[in-house]
Design a protein around this motif. Structure first.
Motif, PDB file in Angstrom:
ATOM      1  N   GLY A 178       6.604  20.628  85.257  1.00 44.23           N
ATOM      2  CA  GLY A 178       6.334  19.999  84.139  1.00 44.23           C
ATOM      3  C   GLY A 178       7.743  19.437  83.682  1.00 44.23           C
ATOM      4  N   LEU A 179       8.702  19.356  84.232  1.00 47.04           N
ATOM      5  CA  LEU A 179      10.013  18.709  83.894  1.00 47.04           C
ATOM      6  C   LEU A 179       9.955  17.068  84.031  1.00 47.04           C
ATOM      7  CD1 LEU A 179      12.146  21.646  85.143  1.00 47.04           C
ATOM      8  CD2 LEU A 179      11.427  21.386  82.514  1.00 47.04           C
ATOM      9  N   LEU A 180       9.246  16.716  84.814  1.00 44.15           N
ATOM     10  CA  LEU A 180       9.292  15.244  85.370  1.00 44.15           C
ATOM     11  C   LEU A 180       7.957  14.612  84.924  1.00 44.15           C
ATOM     12  CD1 LEU A 180      11.309  14.873  88.578  1.00 44.15           C
ATOM     13  CD2 LEU A 180      12.210  14.847  86.308  1.00 44.15           C
ATOM     14  N   GLY A 181       7.756  13.277  84.930  1.00 42.80           N
ATOM     15  CA  GLY A 181       6.528  12.923  84.716  1.00 42.80           C
ATOM     16  C   GLY A 181       6.477  11.467  85.718  1.00 42.80           C
ATOM     17  N   GLY A 212       7.964  19.372  72.930  1.00 45.55           N
ATOM     18  CA  GLY A 212       8.884  18.545  72.605  1.00 45.55           C
ATOM     19  C   GLY A 212       8.717  17.361  71.260  1.00 45.55           C
ATOM     20  N   ARG A 213       9.397  17.550  70.495  1.00 43.53           N
ATOM     21  CA  ARG A 213       9.304  16.869  69.091  1.00 43.53           C
ATOM     22  C   ARG A 213      10.088  15.471  69.300  1.00 43.53           C
ATOM     23  NH1 ARG A 213      10.163  14.853  64.123  1.00 43.53           N
ATOM     24  NH2 ARG A 213       8.457  15.145  62.642  1.00 43.53           N
ATOM     25  N   LEU A 235       4.852  16.370  72.304  1.00 47.77           N
ATOM     26  CA  LEU A 235       4.435  16.308  73.757  1.00 47.77           C
ATOM     27  C   LEU A 235       4.649  17.589  74.401  1.00 47.77           C
ATOM     28  CD1 LEU A 235       3.885  14.227  76.199  1.00 47.77           C
ATOM     29  CD2 LEU A 235       6.364  14.169  76.494  1.00 47.77           C
ATOM     30  N   ASN A 236       3.728  18.167  75.098  1.00 47.52           N
ATOM     31  CA  ASN A 236       3.591  19.447  75.857  1.00 47.52           C
ATOM     32  C   ASN A 236       4.010  18.918  77.304  1.00 47.52           C
ATOM     33  OD1 ASN A 236       3.428  20.978  73.761  1.00 47.52           O
ATOM     34  ND2 ASN A 236       1.275  20.900  73.767  1.00 47.52           N
ATOM     35  N   SER A 237       4.367  20.318  78.110  1.00 49.23           N
ATOM     36  CA  SER A 237       4.413  20.225  79.487  1.00 49.23           C
ATOM     37  C   SER A 237       3.054  19.563  80.093  1.00 49.23           C
ATOM     38  CB  SER A 237       4.986  21.480  80.088  1.00 49.23           C
ATOM     39  OG  SER A 237       6.366  21.633  79.837  1.00 49.23           O
ATOM     40  N   ALA A 238       2.958  19.044  81.166  1.00 50.59           N
ATOM     41  CA  ALA A 238       1.861  18.910  81.822  1.00 50.59           C
ATOM     42  C   ALA A 238       1.031  20.196  82.545  1.00 50.59           C
ATOM     43  CB  ALA A 238       1.590  17.674  82.853  1.00 50.59           C
ATOM     44  N   ASP A 239      -0.313  20.251  82.300  1.00 50.15           N
ATOM     45  CA  ASP A 239      -0.951  21.568  82.919  1.00 50.15           C
ATOM     46  C   ASP A 239      -0.599  21.368  84.376  1.00 50.15           C
ATOM     47  OD1 ASP A 239      -1.929  22.408  80.619  1.00 50.15           O
ATOM     48  OD2 ASP A 239      -3.706  21.792  81.014  1.00 50.15           O
ATOM     49  N   GLY A 240      -0.193  22.500  84.916  1.00 53.27           N
ATOM     50  CA  GLY A 240       0.073  22.697  86.523  1.00 53.27           C
ATOM     51  C   GLY A 240       0.109  24.050  86.813  1.00 53.27           C
ATOM     52  N   PRO A 241       0.691  24.379  87.932  1.00 54.52           N
ATOM     53  CA  PRO A 241       0.509  25.899  88.446  1.00 54.52           C
ATOM     54  C   PRO A 241       1.173  26.840  87.772  1.00 54.52           C
ATOM     55  CG  PRO A 241       1.345  24.152  90.075  1.00 54.52           C
ATOM     56  CD  PRO A 241       1.271  23.653  88.935  1.00 54.52           C
ATOM     57  N   PRO A 288      -1.511  27.586  68.695  1.00 56.59           N
ATOM     58  CA  PRO A 288      -2.158  26.924  70.016  1.00 56.59           C
ATOM     59  C   PRO A 288      -1.338  25.637  70.298  1.00 56.59           C
ATOM     60  CG  PRO A 288      -3.438  26.414  67.993  1.00 56.59           C
ATOM     61  CD  PRO A 288      -2.518  27.437  67.677  1.00 56.59           C
ATOM     62  N   LEU A 289      -1.380  25.302  71.548  1.00 55.41           N
ATOM     63  CA  LEU A 289      -0.402  24.156  71.907  1.00 55.41           C
ATOM     64  C   LEU A 289      -1.075  22.746  71.613  1.00 55.41           C
ATOM     65  CD1 LEU A 289       0.850  26.133  74.999  1.00 55.41           C
ATOM     66  CD2 LEU A 289       1.720  26.106  72.656  1.00 55.41           C
TER      67      LEU A 289
END
Length: 629
Positions: A178-181, A212-213, A235-241, A288-289
């Motif tokens: 979730g560090l890159l998009g 992140g704000r 903005l949150n990290s994208a859902d993933g493993p 909650p996120l």
């Protein structure tokens, strides 16, 4: 996954219990044991003991007892396998893998978690660097101290340099963490740019994602489509493993121990709410996120406390979020597991409130939190149109539909009873339009004569200043046979206008005994009544009862289930409350009509008489439906 007893025994032997407990509890040596104040309940004199030789802890105050695995699962809220994994890592042991595929997934998650942890360290360093000056200024304006910044691991993402700082790992790994998009055009970019960073940790305190704000002046851009789209404020990290926003709660790792000790967990809307209130010394907050509470998040909260408090903003959006969370919780309710809803003043969030009024202002909001049933009732009735039978029926239909979503049969039945009792108290005693006047009531234009109207026995007793109604006797008789009913219905019972007769004295005696006696049962109540000189009065009242409600049946094989008795008791108390209000209104209307006859007064009295008759009939139907077979 099944672990062998030999492996678990070896793990217990390698990891002494006292150092694990000592991370949460200040322990002092007491002979061959250790002692301290129990983390499972509030106490000032230590009664919590840890024995490393036997490998267990025990509290002589609350009875908490267990081994190292139970301490981690109950005190820190870890799932059993997470507790085993943490202890195995501490002991230098490998947890047997369930399968090669499971081991591969575990290895991948560990690699991604390590990557996220290193990213969190770099973000923290950037907050202290020149690039983080605007983020530091923002935190200063919000009154966030350096100690809170450090405690929550806040950081700053400038938008470039992360990959190089992490040693140029593979882009696939950074995407999975979730560090890159990745934009629609396939271009890879750093996901967080120009943002204040909130590390998101799992229950074990490991970084698994970020929030992140936006800080930069102007709206930051994603650049995802070449021309650039406006990013959201948060903005949150994208859902993933590694990251699943529906299964995480922000600050759960820090709030868990505080919540267990205080027996309170507060759910607020956002990161800054958690951080702002933590700065005021209240630690048991999670958020909650960026989404409504999910079923998985509710289960996380219930692992810590039985009744978490949802505290959302007082504006329309906040209240809608609270209702959505309440409705989502209904199917999951179980005996003892519920929610409470606290409402903030309009226009204020928790952070604003503690800055204006200190922690006491926020504590006052939490102290006024409403039980879930009451909050749903208010959500459906506040401002609702209820002028006609049809609109009132719509309200009742919506409440019934909410109750029907509850899967647990006992809780579902009691919610039905609670909503029915509230509905009857609110609407069956409500003054409605009068029926057409009876034949003979009017004798030509302007010539009006009141007609004699029947007066109920209850009204006669009220006018005479004494006497207990049959329903009042039945309620108190039920209370004497089932003192546990006072625990959940004490407030409603105490408000019943029973006058100064035998029923009122016995009602007050039961409530007093319930207040001072934990787990009041019939035997203890009998002893209390004897000491108060009321035993004979109690026997006489039970013999005088002629209404065979389910809760009046003597304790025997024929007595219904407790849930049935509690449901019926709530219905009868609700209807009795409604009728007492109606009788008082009718008594005043009748007295006013006798003093100053008028057509309006007659219509009003007629409407109240009709409504009283309707309520009496409903009570008789209720008594018949509950009659012992």
């Amino acid at each position: 996954m099944s672990l062998s007893p030999a492996f678990l025994d070896e793990l217990r032997a390698r990891v002494p219990l006292s150092p694990v407990v000592g991370r949460r509890v200040k322990l002092v040596r007491a002979g061959r044991e250790w002692k301290g104040c129990c983390p499972f309940h509030n106490e000032k004199t230590p009664s919590f003991y840890v024995n490393d030789d036997k490998g267990f802890y025990h509290c002589f105050g609350c009875g908490a007892h267990g081994d190292v695995f139970r301490f981690l699962t109950e005190q820190e809220g870890l799932p059993f396998m997470d507790a085993v994994t943490a202890l195995a890592a501490q002991a230098g042991m490998e947890v047997p893998a369930a399968s090669p595929q499971a081991q591969a997934r575990a290895d991948e998650n560990e690699e991604l978690q390590t990557l996220a942890g290193r990213a969190a360290d770099w973000f923290r360093s950037q907050l202290a660097a020149p690039a983080g000056s605007e983020a530091r200024a923002y935190l200063a304006r919000r009154g966030v101290s350096e100690a809170i910044v450090a405690a929550f691991g806040l950081g700053f993402a400038p938008g470039t340099g992360l990959k190089a700082a992490l040693g140029n790992p593979q882009e696939a790994a950074m995407l999975a963490a979730g560090l890159l998009g990745q934009g629609d055009d396939g271009r890879i970019f750093e996901r967080f740019r120009g943002r204040l960073i909130f590390p998101i940790r799992d229950r074990r305190g490991r970084v698994v994602g970020f929030g992140g704000r936006a800080i930069e002046s102007g709206s930051p851009r994603t650049g995802a489509r070449g021309g650039g789209d406006v990013q959201p404020k948060y903005l949150n990290s994208a859902d993933g493993p590694l990251f699943d926003k529906g299964r995480l709660l922000y600050n759960l790792d820090r709030a868990g121990p505080a919540a267990r000790k205080a027996d309170r967990l507060v759910v607020v809307e956002g990161y800054m709410d958690v951080i702002g209130v933590a700065g005021a010394g209240i630690a048991e907050l999670v958020a909650p996120l960026g989404t409504a509470m999910t079923e998985a998040q509710l289960e996380l909260a219930w692992r810590l406390v039985d009744v978490p408090i949802l505290c959302f903003d007082g504006d329309g959006a906040g209240q809608r979020a609270a209702v959505r969370a309440a409705l989502r919780a209904l199917p999951l309710l179980k005996p003892g597991k519920s929610l409470a809803i606290a409402t903030l003043p309009p226009g204020e969030d928790p952070d604003d409130l503690v800055k204006r009024g200190g922690p006491a202002a926020f504590e006052a909001v939490l102290a006024a939190a409403r039980p879930l049933a009451e909050a749903l009732w208010l959500a459906e009735t506040a401002g609702a149109e209820t002028a006609t039978p049809e609109t009132r029926a719509a309200v009742r239909s919506r409440l019934k539909a909410h109750a029907e979503t509850i899967l647990d049969p006992d809780v579902r039945a009691l919610y039905r009873a609670d909503f029915d009792a509230r509905f009857d108290a609110a609407y069956l005693a409500r003054r409605r339009s009068a029926p057409a006047p009876q034949r003979g009531a009017f004798k030509g234009r302007g010539a009006w004569a009141p007609q004699p109207q029947p007066v109920s026995s209850a009204l006669k007793a009220q006018a005479a200043g004494g006497g207990d109604s049959a329903e009042s006797i039945a309620v108190v008789a039920g209370l004497l046979r089932n003192p546990w009913l006072a625990d959940s219905h004490g407030e409603a019972i105490s408000a019943l206008p029973l006058g100064a007769g035998r029923a009122a004295r016995l009602r007050d005696a039961v409530l007093a005994a319930a207040t001072h006696t934990t787990g009041l049962d019939a035997r203890r109540l009998d002893a209390h009544l004897h000491s108060a000189g009321l035993a004979e009065a109690a026997d006489a009242l039970c013999r005088a009862n002629r209404l065979r409600f389910s809760f009046c049946i003597p304790d025997s094989a024929k007595a219904p289930e407790r849930s049935v008795q509690a449901r019926d008791f709530a219905l009868v108390v609700g209807r009795l409350s409604a009728r007492s209000g109606l009788e008082a209104e009718l008594a005043m209307a009748t007295a006013a009509l006798a003093q100053a006859p008028s057509e309006d007064g007659f219509r009003r009295q007629q409407a109240l008489v009709a409504e009283r008759q309707e309520l009496d009939a409903a009570m008789m139907r209720l008594a018949e439906s509950m009659r012992e077979d």
